[in-house]
Design a protein around this motif. Structure first.
Motif, PDB file in Angstrom:
ATOM      1  N   SER A 102      11.409 -14.153 -15.609  1.00 22.11           N
ATOM      2  CA  SER A 102      11.213 -14.199 -13.741  1.00 22.11           C
ATOM      3  C   SER A 102      11.548 -12.469 -13.287  1.00 22.11           C
ATOM      4  N   ALA A 103      12.411 -11.514 -14.013  1.00 24.66           N
ATOM      5  CA  ALA A 103      12.618 -10.249 -13.839  1.00 24.66           C
ATOM      6  C   ALA A 103      11.013  -9.533 -13.759  1.00 24.66           C
ATOM      7  N   LEU A 104      11.073  -9.773 -14.202  1.00 26.22           N
ATOM      8  CA  LEU A 104       8.863  -8.870 -14.071  1.00 26.22           C
ATOM      9  C   LEU A 104       8.504  -8.905 -13.645  1.00 26.22           C
ATOM     10  N   ILE A 105       8.593 -10.836 -12.722  1.00 28.20           N
ATOM     11  CA  ILE A 105       7.187 -11.348 -12.294  1.00 28.20           C
ATOM     12  C   ILE A 105       8.037 -10.629 -10.536  1.00 28.20           C
ATOM     13  N   MET A 106       9.680 -10.696 -10.109  1.00 27.30           N
ATOM     14  CA  MET A 106       9.783 -10.679  -9.383  1.00 27.30           C
ATOM     15  C   MET A 106      10.049  -8.776  -9.340  1.00 27.30           C
ATOM     16  N   ALA A 107      10.019  -7.970 -10.065  1.00 31.00           N
ATOM     17  CA  ALA A 107       9.923  -6.443  -9.917  1.00 31.00           C
ATOM     18  C   ALA A 107       8.234  -6.079  -9.537  1.00 31.00           C
ATOM     19  N   GLU A 108       7.628  -6.709 -10.349  1.00 28.71           N
ATOM     20  CA  GLU A 108       5.960  -6.864  -9.852  1.00 28.71           C
ATOM     21  C   GLU A 108       5.546  -6.755  -8.089  1.00 28.71           C
ATOM     22  N   TRP A 109       6.393  -7.621  -7.921  1.00 28.54           N
ATOM     23  CA  TRP A 109       6.348  -8.325  -6.257  1.00 28.54           C
ATOM     24  C   TRP A 109       6.793  -7.259  -5.836  1.00 28.54           C
ATOM     25  N   LEU A 110       8.050  -6.508  -5.868  1.00 28.85           N
ATOM     26  CA  LEU A 110       8.877  -6.075  -4.991  1.00 28.85           C
ATOM     27  C   LEU A 110       7.771  -4.566  -5.146  1.00 28.85           C
ATOM     28  N   ALA A 111       7.106  -4.082  -6.347  1.00 27.33           N
ATOM     29  CA  ALA A 111       6.047  -3.374  -6.080  1.00 27.33           C
ATOM     30  C   ALA A 111       5.850  -3.220  -5.347  1.00 27.33           C
ATOM     31  N   ALA A 112       4.674  -3.488  -5.278  1.00 27.24           N
ATOM     32  CA  ALA A 112       3.341  -4.019  -4.687  1.00 27.24           C
ATOM     33  C   ALA A 112       3.770  -4.622  -3.175  1.00 27.24           C
ATOM     34  N   GLN A 113       4.948  -4.614  -2.452  1.00 23.19           N
ATOM     35  CA  GLN A 113       5.285  -4.890  -1.126  1.00 23.19           C
ATOM     36  C   GLN A 113       4.831  -3.244  -0.355  1.00 23.19           C
ATOM     37  N   PRO A 114       4.256  -3.493   0.661  1.00 21.24           N
ATOM     38  CA  PRO A 114       4.726  -2.201   1.963  1.00 21.24           C
ATOM     39  C   PRO A 114       5.775  -1.574   2.401  1.00 21.24           C
ATOM     40  N   GLY A 115       6.208  -0.269   2.356  1.00 15.27           N
ATOM     41  CA  GLY A 115       7.193   0.075   2.597  1.00 15.27           C
ATOM     42  C   GLY A 115       8.628   0.390   2.453  1.00 15.27           C
ATOM     43  N   ALA A 116       7.903   0.244   0.853  1.00 15.13           N
ATOM     44  CA  ALA A 116       9.346   0.483  -0.515  1.00 15.13           C
ATOM     45  C   ALA A 116       9.983  -0.225   0.072  1.00 15.13           C
ATOM     46  N   PRO A 117      10.586  -1.940  -0.090  1.00 17.36           N
ATOM     47  CA  PRO A 117      11.723  -2.294   0.401  1.00 17.36           C
ATOM     48  C   PRO A 117      12.928  -1.918  -0.417  1.00 17.36           C
ATOM     49  N   ARG A 118      14.151  -2.413   0.393  1.00 17.05           N
ATOM     50  CA  ARG A 118      15.599  -1.590  -0.419  1.00 17.05           C
ATOM     51  C   ARG A 118      15.844  -3.047  -0.988  1.00 17.05           C
ATOM     52  N   VAL A 119      16.462  -2.773  -2.256  1.00 20.29           N
ATOM     53  CA  VAL A 119      17.245  -3.841  -2.709  1.00 20.29           C
ATOM     54  C   VAL A 119      18.563  -3.994  -3.160  1.00 20.29           C
TER      55      VAL A 119
END
Lengths: 308, 308
Positions: free
Chosen positions: B119-136
């Motif tokens: 789940s961590a890997l899937i979430m990391a891939e999703w976050l990395a694909a979001q525009p605008g480099a969101p802060r987490v």
């Protein structure tokens, strides 16, 4: 024809609505909006002559963190001088009554521990009165632990021996406590809480309160909360009546939080909302729970109204 | 007349029920109970020829804590020898794929990181694909933090700068993390999570999982969870399809948890429940979510069935 007892209802064209009417509680805010009396802090739905005591919340009502809300000490003094008893009732279990006495006195509000009720104290009294000396795992700060110990409540952190997991406002909360609570609930312990507050208002924001701890345990251990001791529980209303020796219908609950302070209206206490803490006028407008008799800016404007 | 494709339906007198029928999923357990095939681990609702890959949960399915479930390494080896691909899909974000490879290999199941999804890997891939480099702001153990960093996800613990509060399984969870999450959500951050699990099964019990952290934040900050990356989310199904290059309808999800593993049936994956972890037959009987195609004792009996 006798003069109407509730002038604002007359003003809004609804003189048939009386406190005995079934729509009284549910529709109160709507009626008051018609004449604007709630917004002006002069709601005639509150029969001032019936109020023998004021039960006053602390965080967000008397102070925010270590800052007293301006004018409140003088307002409390005026209320006491008028012959009305003032009792402080806080859901915050992170201080003992003695510590609250010190804090209030320092802020210009002289008090004794007879003037203080807390959710921790109400819970400790309830637990001490249970037969069979139940064992309790308390998730809380030192003040809660001391209050429980001084009432002779048996504490345990051995999951298989625990009868109640007691969740509270705990800024020392950490995973090992969650693990003990989880194991205890899975071994049969019941989940109870001092108070249901979401967060405690402090200057500039809030601190996550007991609701977070309750929710964490309930979610992982697949259980539900049995009851809370603080506002808005009937246990809290009973503690007020016992302490003051008055019927709760003559004790006005004053506080800043709809879910807890104004929620006390369901127990039969009249309740007044002040806007110095967790709630805004917009939140009061949308509130569908038990209605406050009055919505006013602060304890200062409330006391102005009561003593007019 | 052609022979019925689904013999158990014939046996139970309901030969008109086919996989295309709208009642197929909802009523499956009920039908299977009539002929008893699910209980015997020989459910004919699972078309073995259609299964090209097995997607296997880890905690409670392959092992409990550090103890492998007896027979599972040999069963996985037989499955691989039959030409079926085996992918491990875990909601547990406390290990990186590399660490899972080491653990599985040590337990007698050779694997490479290509065989692992978390789940961590899937979430990391999703976050990395979001525009605008969101802060987490990530509430998690070091493996989650490393996974996010290796995908270039921007981390922050400054509430006003945080776009997403990411809750996960975190045995280092403590009040200061809750305070940051609360402040961030109140400043506009959205609450997301790696996984929705209540607890992680370990020998003799369980460890409070991400559900506790999610619930704590949601309760105090008065927010709701936006989505999770792990099972049973469509994101997880998509990650499976991408990794295996197969339609998800030919990938059998195998796991011990109804809410997550069997919940994947809602995405279109056939699912099989094993009783070696979080779920009992009684829980399966009462389950009203997407139905498993088969309920069986363990991965060993499942593989016996698949390879018969």
């Amino acid at each position: 024809m006798a003069p109407p007892a509730w002038p604002c209802c007359t003003m809004s064209g609804s003189s048939k609505v009386t406190p005995a009417s079934p729509i009284y509680t549910r529709r109160l805010l709507a009626y008051c909006y018609l004449c604007g009396c709630c917004r002006s802090g002069r709601c005639c739905m509150l029969n001032r002559a019936e109020i023998a005591a004021v039960v006053c919340d602390l965080d967000g009502t008397v102070y925010l963190g270590d800052q007293v809300i301006p004018g409140v000490p003088a307002a409390i003094a005026r209320l006491r001088a008028s012959g009305r008893r003032v009792l402080f009732l806080s859901n915050n279990p992170t201080k003992t009554p003695t510590e609250y006495v010190t804090k209030l006195t320092k802020l210009g509000i002289p008090a004794t521990s007879e003037d203080i009720l807390t959710s921790a104290l109400i819970m400790a009294e309830w637990l001490a009165a249970q037969p069979g000396a139940p064992r309790v795992y308390a998730i809380g700060e030192p003040a809660l632990i001391r209050t429980l110990q001084s009432h002779g409540v048996q504490l345990s952190d051995v999951p298989g021996q625990i009868d109640y997991v007691l969740a509270s406002f705990d800024r020392t909360f950490a995973y090992p406590k969650l693990q003990i609570a989880f194991d205890a609930v899975r071994a049969g312990a019941k989940l109870i809480a001092t108070n249901p507050d979401k967060y405690c208002p402090v200057p500039g924001g809030g601190e996550p309160d007991a609701a977070a701890i309750i929710a964490a345990i309930a979610a992982c251990a697949d259980t539900t909360l049995q009851f809370t001791a603080g506002k808005p529980s009937p246990l809290a209303a009973q503690a007020v009546a016992t302490r003051l020796g008055l019927p709760i219908t003559s004790c006005l609950m004053v506080g800043d939080r709809l879910e807890t302070d104004i929620g006390m209206a369901a127990t039969g206490m009249p309740a007044a909302l002040v806007l110095t803490g967790a709630s805004t006028q917009a939140m009061a407008d949308q509130w569908t729970g038990p209605a406050p008799r009055i919505v006013t800016a602060s304890v200062v404007t409330l006391v102005d109204f009561l003593l007019t």
